[in-house]
Motif scaffolding. Structure first.
Motif: not given
Length: 417
Positions: A354-380
């Motif tokens: 239901t959403a583009d993965f790039a948009a999901i990553v961008a949303s996570a960047r806004s929703a998570l604090s700097a410490a919480e942000r994933p440094r690597r993402w895998f679709v699996h």
């Protein structure tokens, strides 16, 4: 009939695999069950047919034979105990009637532990759960996981204590027991019972909203195989389960939940997180924050904490935030070694389209604090443990082996999500 079989002889008891078993038939099967000679530990292996497992467990409880639920079928041989069963049997606390194998949620590769308890420790909680969840003998109860898992075994036995019917069929069920991960998957389907009991991890607000939109009444409880019931609620913060005293005590990663109740296990064979004090309280290291005078929110297991750049981040907390973003069907977060950060956060997600993965990553960047942000993402695909929780141990092993595929390309700057 036994303490656990309270339905009329002609009443429907079990409906697993499309086979209907009535209470009278179940009681007769329990009475006629053949157990190994002697008074040694009886094993119900993983993969045992649900009806046969229930019959054997009830037969052991009635005849005073300790029973181990889970493990391998060859753990007991004709020459006596051997392998894992021998180790467990020799170390079981005095008075053990029921032992259930568990490997926990944070490390699926860990050696199994056996949680030992009395039948009474579960029977004591039957009436309070029935009252909280509004259950009665007229209910049709569905379980969504294997019965060698403590949560699902209790759900089945509890239904029989009620005199209700229990099975694996959602169609026609009035209530379902599920972990949040499995509940999130089944709520998207066409057939969902009108009520649910959800446990095994904290629900997120998005899942609660989905349930409300579909008119599903949700009872949520927090507990652990070692502690049994600790707290319950119908959405949001939880309150102590009836008969439980709860204390939040400062620990190395935050405030830990300590509980004292008649529902506690006797002990654990094989290590684990269970700790006790001289006042009769016990903990498995789960973390929580107080919300009201008698309410709290469970944050997750302390042993799933990730220390990154000097900050402790809870995997469950990040997973819950990711699931709120939309577009993600399942998520798991693990830490991997990093020379600069100590550990860096890795997110493994399943997408729902239901959403583009790039948009999901961008949303996570806004929703998570700097410490919480994933440094690597895998679709699996996100694997589950037998109890329906993210199998972080399996994912850490796959990450180390390089079998998760290629990570989503991110900016090299370590400050970016």
């Amino acid at each position: 009939m036994s303490d656990w079989l309270r339905g009329p002889r002609d009443g429907l008891a079990l409906t697993f695999g499309g086979n209907a078993v009535r209470y009278g038939e179940l009681a007769d099967a329990v009475a006629a069950a053949s157990l190994p000679p002697g008074d040694d530990l009886v094993v119900c292996p993983v993969g045992t047919d649900p009806v046969h497992l229930i019959v054997r467990v009830l037969a052991c409880l009635e005849r005073g034979r300790p029973v181990l639920v889970g493990g391998e079928s060859n753990e007991l041989g004709t020459g006596g105990e051997r392998g894992e069963a021998a180790r467990i049997s020799a170390a079981l606390p005095a008075g053990t009637e029921l032992a259930v194998l568990t490997s926990g949620s944070s490390d699926a590769a860990a050696a199994p532990r056996a949680v030992a308890r009395t039948s009474a420790s579960w029977l004591e909680s039957a009436a309070p759960l029935a009252e909280i969840a509004g259950l009665s003998a007229t209910d049709r109860v569905a379980v969504t996981g294997p019965l060698h898992v403590s949560m699902h075994l209790y759900a089945a036995l509890h239904a029989l204590w009620l005199g209700a019917a229990v099975g694996d069929e959602l169609d026609g069920a009035s209530i379902v027991h599920a972990t949040p991960t499995r509940f999130a998957r089944l709520i998207e389907g066409a057939v969902v019972p009108p009520a649910a009991i959800v446990a095994g991890a904290a629900m997120n607000d998005g899942l609660r909203a989905q349930a409300a939109q579909r008119g599903i009444r949700v009872t949520e409880y927090y507990g652990a195989a070692e502690l049994s019931f600790v707290a319950a609620g119908d959405g949001g913060p939880l309150s102590p389960f009836p008969g439980v005293e709860v204390e939040l005590r400062a620990g190395p990663s935050g405030d830990e939940v300590w509980a004292r109740s008649p529902y506690l296990a006797l002990g654990v064979v094989g290590g684990g997180m269970l700790r006790r004090d001289e006042r009769g309280f016990a903990t498995v290291g789960d973390l929580a924050e107080r919300v009201g005078s008698d309410e709290f929110r469970v944050l997750g297991r302390g042993d799933s904490a990730i220390t990154t750049a000097g900050t402790t981040v809870l995997a469950e907390d990040v997973e819950a935030r990711l699931l709120r973003l939309g577009g993600i069907a399942a998520a798991a977060v693990v830490g991997e070694p990093d020379e600069l950060l100590g550990e860096r956060i890795v997110a493994v997600v399943e997408l729902d389209g239901t959403a583009d993965f790039a948009a999901i990553v961008a949303s996570a960047r806004s929703a998570l604090s700097a410490a919480e942000r994933p440094r690597r993402w895998f679709v699996h695909p996100v694997p589950d443990t037998a109890s329906g929780k993210p199998a972080r141990g399996a994912l850490r092993a796959a990450l180390a082996a390089g079998t998760l595929g290629s990570p989503y390309p991110l900016a090299a700057d370590r400050s970016q999500a």
